[in-house]
Design an enzyme around this catalytic site. Structure first.
Site, PDB file in Angstrom:
ATOM      1  N   SER A 246       5.651  22.913 -24.305  1.00  0.00           N
ATOM      2  CA  SER A 246       4.658  22.409 -25.239  1.00  0.00           C
ATOM      3  C   SER A 246       4.949  22.926 -26.643  1.00  0.00           C
ATOM      4  CB  SER A 246       3.266  22.782 -24.732  1.00  0.00           C
ATOM      5  OG  SER A 246       2.266  22.026 -25.342  1.00  0.00           O
ATOM      6  N   ASP A 475       3.137  12.063 -20.253  1.00  0.00           N
ATOM      7  CA  ASP A 475       2.591  13.341 -20.711  1.00  0.00           C
ATOM      8  C   ASP A 475       1.477  13.068 -21.716  1.00  0.00           C
ATOM      9  OD1 ASP A 475       2.166  15.818 -22.164  1.00  0.00           O
ATOM     10  OD2 ASP A 475       4.102  16.498 -21.415  1.00  0.00           O
ATOM     11  N   HIS A 503       1.433  17.252 -18.010  1.00  0.00           N
ATOM     12  CA  HIS A 503       2.018  17.902 -19.179  1.00  0.00           C
ATOM     13  C   HIS A 503       3.116  18.864 -18.753  1.00  0.00           C
ATOM     14  CE1 HIS A 503       2.456  19.484 -23.098  1.00  0.00           C
ATOM     15  NE2 HIS A 503       1.782  20.601 -22.919  1.00  0.00           N
TER      16      HIS A 503
END
Length: 534
Positions: A246, A475, A503
């Site tokens: 991320s 995602d 994710h």
């Protein structure tokens, strides 16, 4: 808020049911999303404007003499209450432009390679955010949940970035004031409610400025990446090996851009696109959450326990209507602090469940209780997990750090509430369910007390060793097109695609993804070009 923030949402990895990954969400009422803010990019429209944007320049290869004491420091490792882990404190300059202005002290943790005779070096991990504690992630998940062959060959290491977790954390609001802040209405119906939203953002920003004045100008991603290079040297590694998820992909890509000759094996999972503005990031992430929600709606409509109906095209409008009803009449939750479930907390709870499809069952149950039994406890629990609020009403510093980093890294998405209002049609087109709230939440950096030091830019990292960029096709927090864009920018990148939901991809149950990344980490072989896994 900056959707680029993506602190990774707590989830139980599919590979093992022991340990918890951190989150990928973020900072403000409902919107602090991105990591993850994660809490916090790339694609179609992205790239038309980004092609002309500046490129992150590499730093000189020679370490400046004024920084030599930092690079030569020896870490003093000690036990730290987590069996199998050691901790240390590392010094870094508060201001790299003026190293004599003082230090920041950064928390570091490690667990040693289980097969020291075959040790390859150190593997640094970061779970995202910005604002997610890398030390917490290491000790609760990566250090025990990463594949045994990887843990055998590497010392797994984490450093909480400056302002995060145990590294001189940025603190803004106490628990009581955070409770009020997270309940702020982010879908104002009139001028009075708009003014209330603005005051909430302004009050949050002022509190951060009052409580963290020393650090607030020096928590940028560039500075955190430079800190990682000091850690690399202190660990005795010639090159950096790293897995970032991320927002951690932005941190890792920034490191590669600054120090391309020191790049070892870098995995950037759930990639962000550094070439996007805050408005572009927020708008594209809004579309990402809509993509994830449609996947949830399709699944929900097939199930007998779906509280939103059996027709896929009805689920979004019914959820939006439910949010509207909560705006008018919040639900009881049984919370000892008296919190009721209003629209803001309910929306955050739903968004939290979009990060991992294994949370969809929990979301269906929470929605059923709220819609049929008028019990908001389940959705409140999901919201609390997003905000990292414990049962005693204490919050981690995730939200404070998320805003501090994001608002320093990029200029605010909107300069005025009027600009946010004008953008509503675009956001609502991107997501009929979440667009309105995410547009207004994009005001979170508008009133920040420190001017941004960063701008949108491309990262090429010319001369770096092969870098693996991982993107998941559905995602919600880091849309797949961002991974494609970052892979195009990085001169040595290989894009690895996971066709699926949720994710990030590593450790989520795909043997293809996991074996490909493990092979890269263990013998340096990157995936073949265009490789796709499911």
């Amino acid at each position: 808020m900056h959707l680029r923030s993506c602190p990774r949402r707590p989830r139980t990895p599919r590979r093992t049911r022991t340990g918890i990954a951190l989150r990928a969400l973020s900072v403000l009422p409902l919107a602090a999303l991105l990591a993850l803010s994660a809490c916090a990019s790339g694609g179609s429209a992205t790239t038309a404007g980004s092609a002309a944007r500046a490129e992150l320049a590499a730093l000189p290869k020679a370490t400046p003499s004024v920084l030599a004491p930092y690079y030569r420091q020896k870490l003093s490792w000690r036990s730290c209450g987590a069996p199998g882990f050691q901790c240390a404190t590392m010094r870094a300059p508060l201001d790299y432009a003026h190293p004599g202005a003082g230090d920041v002290r950064l928390a570091v943790s490690r667990t040693r390679a289980t097969d020291p005779a075959k040790r390859l070096g150190s593997l640094l991990v970061n779970p995202g955010g910005p604002g997610g504690s890398a030390v917490g992630y290491l000790q609760s998940y990566a250090g025990v949940g990463y594949p045994a062959p990887v843990r055998a060959r590497y010392d797994l290491v984490a450093v909480d970035p400056r302002g995060v977790g145990r590294s001189e954390p940025v603190e803004c609001l106490d628990g009581r004031r955070m409770d009020a802040y997270t309940q702020t209405d982010t879908t104002p119906d009139d001028r009075r409610e708009t003014d209330g939203l603005v005051e909430a953002y302004r009050g949050f920003a002022e509190a951060c400025g009052a409580h963290a004045a020393r650090l607030l100008r020096h928590v940028s991603t560039v500075e955190a990446a430079r800190d990682m290079d000091i850690l690399r040297a202190a660990l005795g590694d010639r090159r950096l090996t790293y897995v970032g998820a991320s927002y951690g992909t932005f941190l890792g890509a920034t490191y590669a851009g600054l120090f391309p000759d020191r790049v070892g094996r870098l995995v950037l999972d759930g990639a962000l696109d550094p070439s996007l503005s805050a408005r572009e990031l927020n708008l594209e992430q809004t579309a990402g959450f809509e993509t994830a929600f449609r996947s949830f709606a399709k699944d929900c409509a097939r199930r007998t326990d779906c509280p939103l109906g059996r027709e896929e095209n009805e689920i979004g409008p019914r959820l939006k209507a439910f949010f509207g009803a909560l705006d008018r009449r919040p639900l009881p939750t049984g919370d000892p602090d008296g919190r009721r479930l209003g629209e803001a907390l309910a929306t955050t709870g739903v968004i939290a469940a979009m990060y991992d499809e294994s949370s969809w069952e929990q979301l269906r149950a929470a929605l059923t209780a709220a819609i049929e039994d008028r019990d908001g406890a389940g959705l409140l629990a999901l919201s609390d997990s997003y905000y990292q609020r414990d049962p005693d009403g204490r919050y981690s510093n995730l939200m404070s750090a998320n805003a501090a980093v994001n608002c320093l890294d990029l200029p605010a998405a909107f300069a005025t509430p009027e600009q946010a209002e004008q953008a509503l049609p675009a956001f609502e087109k991107a997501s009929p369910v979440f667009g309105e709230g995410l547009a207004w939440a994009s005001l979170n950096c508008t009133y920040w007390p420190v001017r941004p030091t960063g701008r949108p830019h491309r990262i090429t990292a010319k001369g770096a060793a092969p870098i693996v960029v991982v993107g998941t096709t559905r995602d919600p927090a880091t849309p797949y097109r961002w991974a494609k864009s970052l892979a195009r920018q990085l001169s040595s990148a290989r894009l690895l695609t996971y066709v699926g939901d949720g994710h990030t991809a590593y450790g989520r149950g795909s043997a293809c993804i996991d074996s490909t990344i493990d092979t890269y980490l263990l013998d340096g072989t990157p995936p073949s070009r265009g490789k796709r896994c499911s």
